[in-house]
Design a protein around this motif. Structure first.
Motif, PDB file in Angstrom:
ATOM      1  N   PHE A 181      67.819  -8.042 -19.336  1.00  0.00           N
ATOM      2  CA  PHE A 181      67.899  -7.437 -19.125  1.00  0.00           C
ATOM      3  C   PHE A 181      69.261  -7.584 -18.063  1.00  0.00           C
ATOM      4  CE2 PHE A 181      63.512  -7.077 -20.228  1.00  0.00           C
ATOM      5  CZ  PHE A 181      63.213  -5.928 -19.677  1.00  0.00           C
ATOM      6  N   PRO A 182      70.413  -6.674 -18.580  1.00  0.00           N
ATOM      7  CA  PRO A 182      71.846  -7.314 -18.072  1.00  0.00           C
ATOM      8  C   PRO A 182      71.951  -6.640 -17.122  1.00  0.00           C
ATOM      9  CG  PRO A 182      72.106  -6.529 -20.097  1.00  0.00           C
ATOM     10  CD  PRO A 182      70.807  -6.641 -19.968  1.00  0.00           C
ATOM     11  N   PRO A 183      72.509  -7.163 -15.578  1.00  0.00           N
ATOM     12  CA  PRO A 183      73.218  -6.826 -14.163  1.00  0.00           C
ATOM     13  C   PRO A 183      74.094  -5.757 -14.866  1.00  0.00           C
ATOM     14  CG  PRO A 183      73.846  -9.101 -14.574  1.00  0.00           C
ATOM     15  CD  PRO A 183      73.267  -8.550 -16.010  1.00  0.00           C
ATOM     16  N   THR A 184      73.427  -4.052 -14.203  1.00  0.00           N
ATOM     17  CA  THR A 184      74.747  -3.428 -14.115  1.00  0.00           C
ATOM     18  C   THR A 184      74.329  -2.894 -13.335  1.00  0.00           C
ATOM     19  OG1 THR A 184      72.772  -3.001 -15.835  1.00  0.00           O
ATOM     20  CG2 THR A 184      74.122  -0.601 -14.987  1.00  0.00           C
ATOM     21  N   PRO A 185      75.758  -2.754 -12.977  1.00  0.00           N
ATOM     22  CA  PRO A 185      76.631  -1.846 -11.569  1.00  0.00           C
ATOM     23  C   PRO A 185      76.118  -0.526 -10.992  1.00  0.00           C
ATOM     24  CG  PRO A 185      78.314  -2.342 -12.799  1.00  0.00           C
ATOM     25  CD  PRO A 185      77.441  -2.380 -13.689  1.00  0.00           C
ATOM     26  N   ARG A 186      75.314  -0.817 -10.219  1.00  0.00           N
ATOM     27  CA  ARG A 186      74.952   0.284  -9.084  1.00  0.00           C
ATOM     28  C   ARG A 186      74.993   1.817  -9.526  1.00  0.00           C
ATOM     29  NH1 ARG A 186      75.490   4.200  -4.916  1.00  0.00           N
ATOM     30  NH2 ARG A 186      72.919   3.899  -3.905  1.00  0.00           N
ATOM     31  N   ASN A 209      75.823 -10.127  -9.728  1.00  0.00           N
ATOM     32  CA  ASN A 209      77.428 -10.837  -9.998  1.00  0.00           C
ATOM     33  C   ASN A 209      78.351  -9.830  -9.268  1.00  0.00           C
ATOM     34  OD1 ASN A 209      77.754  -7.901 -11.476  1.00  0.00           O
ATOM     35  ND2 ASN A 209      77.324  -8.566 -13.377  1.00  0.00           N
ATOM     36  N   LYS A 210      80.003 -10.443  -9.206  1.00  0.00           N
ATOM     37  CA  LYS A 210      81.218  -9.454  -9.599  1.00  0.00           C
ATOM     38  C   LYS A 210      80.880  -8.830  -9.399  1.00  0.00           C
ATOM     39  CE  LYS A 210      84.083 -10.840 -13.249  1.00  0.00           C
ATOM     40  NZ  LYS A 210      83.581 -11.880 -14.178  1.00  0.00           N
ATOM     41  N   ASP A 211      80.395  -7.250 -10.073  1.00  0.00           N
ATOM     42  CA  ASP A 211      80.691  -6.063 -10.250  1.00  0.00           C
ATOM     43  C   ASP A 211      79.778  -5.745  -9.397  1.00  0.00           C
ATOM     44  OD1 ASP A 211      82.782  -6.780 -12.308  1.00  0.00           O
ATOM     45  OD2 ASP A 211      81.136  -6.406 -13.889  1.00  0.00           O
ATOM     46  N   GLY A 212      78.911  -6.576  -9.264  1.00  0.00           N
ATOM     47  CA  GLY A 212      77.683  -5.638  -8.139  1.00  0.00           C
ATOM     48  C   GLY A 212      76.314  -5.375  -8.344  1.00  0.00           C
ATOM     49  N   GLY A 213      76.401  -5.864 -10.293  1.00  0.00           N
ATOM     50  CA  GLY A 213      74.942  -5.385 -10.925  1.00  0.00           C
ATOM     51  C   GLY A 213      74.149  -6.734 -10.818  1.00  0.00           C
ATOM     52  N   MET A 214      72.660  -6.386 -10.167  1.00  0.00           N
ATOM     53  CA  MET A 214      71.978  -7.793 -10.015  1.00  0.00           C
ATOM     54  C   MET A 214      71.711  -8.389 -10.554  1.00  0.00           C
ATOM     55  SD  MET A 214      70.391  -4.827  -6.789  1.00  0.00           S
ATOM     56  CE  MET A 214      69.977  -6.449  -6.126  1.00  0.00           C
ATOM     57  N   VAL A 215      71.379  -9.481 -10.471  1.00  0.00           N
ATOM     58  CA  VAL A 215      71.308 -10.592 -11.395  1.00  0.00           C
ATOM     59  C   VAL A 215      69.612 -11.738 -11.380  1.00  0.00           C
ATOM     60  CG1 VAL A 215      73.957 -11.661 -12.005  1.00  0.00           C
ATOM     61  CG2 VAL A 215      72.437 -12.263  -9.886  1.00  0.00           C
ATOM     62  N   GLY A 216      69.775 -12.530 -11.639  1.00  0.00           N
ATOM     63  CA  GLY A 216      68.253 -13.351 -11.840  1.00  0.00           C
ATOM     64  C   GLY A 216      66.931 -11.963 -12.013  1.00  0.00           C
ATOM     65  N   PRO A 217      65.678 -11.488 -11.562  1.00  0.00           N
ATOM     66  CA  PRO A 217      64.477 -10.554 -11.784  1.00  0.00           C
ATOM     67  C   PRO A 217      65.186  -9.444 -11.383  1.00  0.00           C
ATOM     68  CG  PRO A 217      64.424 -12.040  -9.535  1.00  0.00           C
ATOM     69  CD  PRO A 217      65.934 -13.155  -9.814  1.00  0.00           C
ATOM     70  N   TYR A 218      66.703  -9.169 -10.751  1.00  0.00           N
ATOM     71  CA  TYR A 218      66.659  -8.016 -10.458  1.00  0.00           C
ATOM     72  C   TYR A 218      65.993  -6.744 -11.014  1.00  0.00           C
ATOM     73  CZ  TYR A 218      66.506  -9.836  -5.201  1.00  0.00           C
ATOM     74  OH  TYR A 218      66.700 -10.895  -4.788  1.00  0.00           O
ATOM     75  N   PRO A 219      67.021  -7.371 -12.379  1.00  0.00           N
ATOM     76  CA  PRO A 219      67.340  -6.082 -13.382  1.00  0.00           C
ATOM     77  C   PRO A 219      65.749  -5.815 -14.350  1.00  0.00           C
ATOM     78  CG  PRO A 219      69.367  -7.998 -13.384  1.00  0.00           C
ATOM     79  CD  PRO A 219      67.873  -8.370 -13.010  1.00  0.00           C
ATOM     80  N   PHE A 220      64.650  -6.612 -13.692  1.00  0.00           N
ATOM     81  CA  PHE A 220      63.894  -6.071 -14.469  1.00  0.00           C
ATOM     82  C   PHE A 220      63.045  -5.467 -13.613  1.00  0.00           C
ATOM     83  CE2 PHE A 220      59.008  -6.976 -15.125  1.00  0.00           C
ATOM     84  CZ  PHE A 220      59.046  -7.243 -16.304  1.00  0.00           C
TER      85      PHE A 220
END
Length: 193
Positions: free
Chosen positions: A4-9, A39-50
């Motif tokens: 579930f890669p980080p996705t920018p808002r 991340n630097k693009d504003g995508g949430m990491v850790g459990p947040y993408p899930f």
């Protein structure tokens, strides 16, 4: 790479953007900048993408974290010992990364104690609150069946009944968190990410 890669808002759907804003605001209030959850693009990491995949449970999850933080009886040291002991059992890298940072900044636990707990080891010089929390968390996370009465009584003696109730809630919540993190193969952020 996370499943579930980080996705920018701006690339999220409107409902996901609303949840993103709520998760982001709540996390900033709870954790500040103790660890990276974007991340630097504003995508949430850790459990947040899930959490953004199933919006109701995702937002409810963070509400549960906030609610548990209000439970009485468990010191921040015993709480972080509990969370790290569960993370070590599941070998959930992101969980240990985030809560090592929290423990290092918000508790009196030594770096040696934090590192040992993350390796699944308990230092002999932990105070009784943290030692009892560690032993109960490790048992509940790793053994089937009922918690032995001796561990229950030890926890109640060290932490009180309220603290023991909070401890058990944290074990359950962070077992869930670690399972989510491991299922999604959440990476540990590198410096500068």
């Amino acid at each position: 790479m996370s499943r579930f890669p980080p996705t920018p808002r701006e690339q999220l759907s409107a409902p996901q953007q609303e949840a993103y804003d709520e998760l982001s605001s709540s996390s900033e209030k709870m954790f500040g900048n103790k660890f990276s959850f974007k991340n630097k693009d504003g995508g949430m990491v850790g459990p947040y993408p899930f959490l953004l995949e199933a919006l109701g449970p995702g937002v409810d999850f963070l509400s549960l974290v906030q609610s548990l933080g209000k439970l009485p009886g468990l010191s921040v040291e015993a709480r972080e010992t509990t969370i790290l002991a569960v993370g070590a059992h599941f070998q959930a890298g992101y969980e240990m990364y985030a809560h090592s940072a929290i423990a290092g900044q918000a508790t009196k636990l030594s770096q040696e104690a934090i590192s040992s707990i993350c390796k699944g080891e308990k230092l002999k010089d932990l105070d009784e609150d943290c030692a009892a929390a560690y032993d109960v968390a490790k048992y509940l996370a790793s053994k089937p069946g009922a918690l032995p009465q001796v561990l229950w009584e030890r926890s109640v003696k060290a932490l009180g009944r309220e603290g023991t109730v909070a401890l058990v809630h944290y074990v359950g919540l962070y077992a869930y968190t670690c399972i989510v993190l491991n299922a999604m193969d959440a990476p540990v952020p590198k410096d500068g990410e």
